[in-house]
Structure formats: structure tokens, C-alpha cells
Scaffold this motif. Structure first.
Motif, PDB file in Angstrom:
ATOM      1  N   LYS A  21       0.831  -1.207   0.000  1.00  0.00           N
ATOM      2  CA  LYS A  21       0.000   0.000   0.000  1.00  0.00           C
ATOM      3  C   LYS A  21       0.863   1.253   0.000  1.00  0.00           C
ATOM      4  O   LYS A  21       0.551   2.232  -0.691  1.00  0.00           O
ATOM      5  CB  LYS A  21      -0.930   0.001   1.217  1.00  0.00           C
ATOM      6  N   GLU A  22       1.935   1.220   0.775  1.00  0.00           N
ATOM      7  CA  GLU A  22       2.861   2.351   0.813  1.00  0.00           C
ATOM      8  C   GLU A  22       3.465   2.604  -0.571  1.00  0.00           C
ATOM      9  O   GLU A  22       3.735   3.747  -0.950  1.00  0.00           O
ATOM     10  CB  GLU A  22       3.966   2.068   1.827  1.00  0.00           C
ATOM     11  N   TRP A 179      12.955  -2.684   2.622  1.00  0.00           N
ATOM     12  CA  TRP A 179      12.560  -2.172   1.314  1.00  0.00           C
ATOM     13  C   TRP A 179      13.456  -2.633   0.163  1.00  0.00           C
ATOM     14  O   TRP A 179      12.964  -2.852  -0.949  1.00  0.00           O
ATOM     15  CB  TRP A 179      12.575  -0.645   1.331  1.00  0.00           C
ATOM     16  N   GLY A 180      14.744  -2.759   0.392  1.00  0.00           N
ATOM     17  CA  GLY A 180      15.703  -2.957  -0.695  1.00  0.00           C
ATOM     18  C   GLY A 180      15.350  -4.064  -1.674  1.00  0.00           C
ATOM     19  O   GLY A 180      15.085  -3.804  -2.862  1.00  0.00           O
ATOM     20  N   PRO A 181      15.344  -5.334  -1.234  1.00  0.00           N
ATOM     21  CA  PRO A 181      15.056  -6.433  -2.155  1.00  0.00           C
ATOM     22  C   PRO A 181      13.653  -6.340  -2.764  1.00  0.00           C
ATOM     23  O   PRO A 181      13.459  -6.674  -3.932  1.00  0.00           O
ATOM     24  CB  PRO A 181      15.192  -7.687  -1.287  1.00  0.00           C
ATOM     25  N   VAL A 190      12.719   3.190  -3.694  1.00  0.00           N
ATOM     26  CA  VAL A 190      12.629   2.904  -2.260  1.00  0.00           C
ATOM     27  C   VAL A 190      12.025   4.111  -1.549  1.00  0.00           C
ATOM     28  O   VAL A 190      12.510   5.235  -1.704  1.00  0.00           O
ATOM     29  CB  VAL A 190      14.024   2.605  -1.675  1.00  0.00           C
ATOM     30  N   PRO A 191      10.952   3.939  -0.786  1.00  0.00           N
ATOM     31  CA  PRO A 191      10.340   5.066  -0.066  1.00  0.00           C
ATOM     32  C   PRO A 191      11.286   5.630   0.982  1.00  0.00           C
ATOM     33  O   PRO A 191      12.205   4.946   1.457  1.00  0.00           O
ATOM     34  CB  PRO A 191       9.109   4.437   0.594  1.00  0.00           C
ATOM     35  N   ASP A 192      11.045   6.861   1.376  1.00  0.00           N
ATOM     36  CA  ASP A 192      11.858   7.468   2.432  1.00  0.00           C
ATOM     37  C   ASP A 192      11.222   7.266   3.801  1.00  0.00           C
ATOM     38  O   ASP A 192      11.551   7.956   4.769  1.00  0.00           O
ATOM     39  CB  ASP A 192      12.080   8.956   2.149  1.00  0.00           C
ATOM     40  N   THR A 193      10.281   6.331   3.895  1.00  0.00           N
ATOM     41  CA  THR A 193       9.625   5.993   5.160  1.00  0.00           C
ATOM     42  C   THR A 193      10.136   4.638   5.649  1.00  0.00           C
ATOM     43  O   THR A 193      10.554   3.806   4.845  1.00  0.00           O
ATOM     44  CB  THR A 193       8.102   5.919   4.986  1.00  0.00           C
ATOM     45  N   PRO A 194      10.107   4.396   6.970  1.00  0.00           N
ATOM     46  CA  PRO A 194      10.555   3.098   7.497  1.00  0.00           C
ATOM     47  C   PRO A 194       9.691   1.956   6.968  1.00  0.00           C
ATOM     48  O   PRO A 194       8.493   2.131   6.718  1.00  0.00           O
ATOM     49  CB  PRO A 194      10.390   3.257   9.013  1.00  0.00           C
TER      50      PRO A 194
END
Length: 245
Positions: A21-22, A179-181, A190-194
Motif C-alpha cells: 500500500k505504501e 525495502w531494498g530487495p 525505495v520510499p523514504d519511510t521506514p
């Protein structure tokens, strides 16, 4: 359909739902499959489905997570052959079973059972769950969990995905990897959120009581049922008291 998360329940499926969703995907998890596709899943679990049915069910959906979708990942892939498959895994099968057991116990809590018994929507959800669990995990919802058998089913499911999913469309993923893989596999920034972490220690049930539309509806129906029961009891008490005069 762009992404099929084929991992079993309790392998990070709620985390995957939040992460996708993010990233902007429209995701159908367990509750969405009940809310929007209850009739279709009843048909699949009782008389069977078809590639065309799965295509119709998910034509406007980007991703699917959790049961029942994960158990029918190959049927969904037939309908959407360009979709990418993500197999989420725990560190080991004992860790998976312990997490599964905690969730099963939470789902059978008194608070949850009252919502089912006193709510029309809750009863529908319970019957839906019975069909889904029997069809995907091969045990009855109220049965005691058999650790040996469930671990075997978990093992066989993972082996089936690893053996049959297209290798160039498959990611074997542990949510601890972040997020990476995931973003590399999906070809997105890659989002800038955790990276999210949902349903830790079966906390999703409490969250659903606060935010899920279907569960909120169940709670409203339960309150109405309690009011009806209280009214009936009051009338009976009043009737009995009048008879004593």
C-alpha cells in the motif's frame, strides 16, 4: 493483478499489505476478500472456480496477500501470467507455527466470539473463515491445532511455490530484509519511510477493532443486539413484577 504474495499466513502478510500500500498498490488482504468477494470465494470453496472467475475477481486489484489468495496463487497466476510472485518466509517452521498458534488463540478470544455470536456480519465472517480455513489449511476452524500436520502443510506449500513459480517472476522474501530487495524486485523507488511491521504478537485483532470497516460494523450490530436483549429482559422482569402485585 501485479503482485501475488504467496506466503502462508503469519509470514509477514499484514506487513506486506502495508508495504505494498505504501508503494501505491491496491491490495486485497483477508478482510477485503471477505468484504468484496465473499460470494466468489464461497463458490470456489464449495463447487470450484475457473481462470475466468479469478480474472474477473481481481481485474481491478493490484496485489493480493494472506489467505485465501496465497493458497490459490497458481490459479491467480493463470489468470494474470505477468504477475510477480512473492514467497514470504519465516526464519524456520517452528517459529512460524508458534506465531500461527498465537494468532489462532487470539482469533478465538471471548471478545471476538461475542462479536460473531451477536452480529449478522460476524456470523457471515465466521462461516467465510470456516470455508477458507478448511479449503486452504485443511482443518476445521474450532479444531485444536496439530503442530506436526500444520508444519507439514507449511513445508509443502513453500515447496510447491518454489518448484512451480516462474523463477524470473519469483522473490523469496523475509520481511526483515526491508525495502531494498522488495523494491528492486518490483522495479520501484525505495520510499523514504521506514519499512512497516504489522501484526506483531497477533496485535492485528485489536487494530481491527479500531479501524477495520467490517469489524466496526460488527461492533455496531453487537451493541444493537445487546440493547434488544436488555430490552427483552427488562420487559420480562416488569411482567413478572406486575404478576406479584
Amino acid at each position: 493483478m501485479k503482485v501475488i504474495v504467496a506466503g502462508f499466513p503469519k509470514t509477514g502478510t499484514k506487513t506486506m499489505q502495508a508495504a505494498l500500500k505504501e508503494l501505491g498498490y491496491n491490495v486485497y488482504d483477508y478482510m477485503e476478500n471477505f468484504e468484496f468477494l465473499e460470494k466468489e470465494w464461497k463458490q470456489i470453496c464449495t463447487v470450484g472456480g475457473s481462470t475466468e472467475l479469478f480474472r474477473k475477481m481481481y481485474e481491478n486489484v493490484d496485489a493480493v496477500t494472506d489467505i485465501p489468495g496465497c493458497a490459490f496463487w497458481d490459479e491467480i497466476l493463470k489468470a494474470f501470467p505477468d504477475a510477480k510472485v512473492i514467497l514470504t518466509l519465516r526464519e524456520n517452521e517452528d517459529e512460524w507455527f508458534e506465531s500461527f498458534e498465537r494468532q489462532a488463540n487470539e482469533n478465538l478470544s471471548l471478545k471476538w466470539k461475542l462479536k460473531i455470536l451477536l452480529s449478522v456480519t460476524g456470523l457471515r465472517l465466521y462461516n467465510h473463515g470456516r470455508r477458507i480455513v478448511l479449503s486452504t489449511l485443511s482443518y476445521k476452524l474450532d479444531d485444536a491445532l496439530n503442530k506436526t500436520v500444520l508444519k507439514m502443510r507449511y513445508r509443502r506449500h513453500n515447496a510447491h511455490v518454489l518448484q512451480n513459480a516462474p523463477k524470473d517472476h519469483l522473490l523469496v522474501f523475509n520481511v526483515k530484509s526491508g525495502w531494498g530487495p522488495l523494491c528492486t524486485f518490483l522495479g520501484v523507488p525505495v520510499p523514504d519511510t521506514p519499512f512497516p511491521h504489522k501484526n506483531k504478537n497477533a496485535s492485528i485483532v485489536e487494530e481491527m477493532f479500531k479501524t477495520d470497516p467490517t469489524v466496526l460494523k460488527m461492533q455496531r450490530e453487537t451493541k444493537i443486539a445487546w440493547l434488544v436483549i436488555a430490552s427483552m429482559q427488562f420487559k420480562e422482569m416488569y411482567k413478572n413484577s406486575r404478576g406479584d402485585i
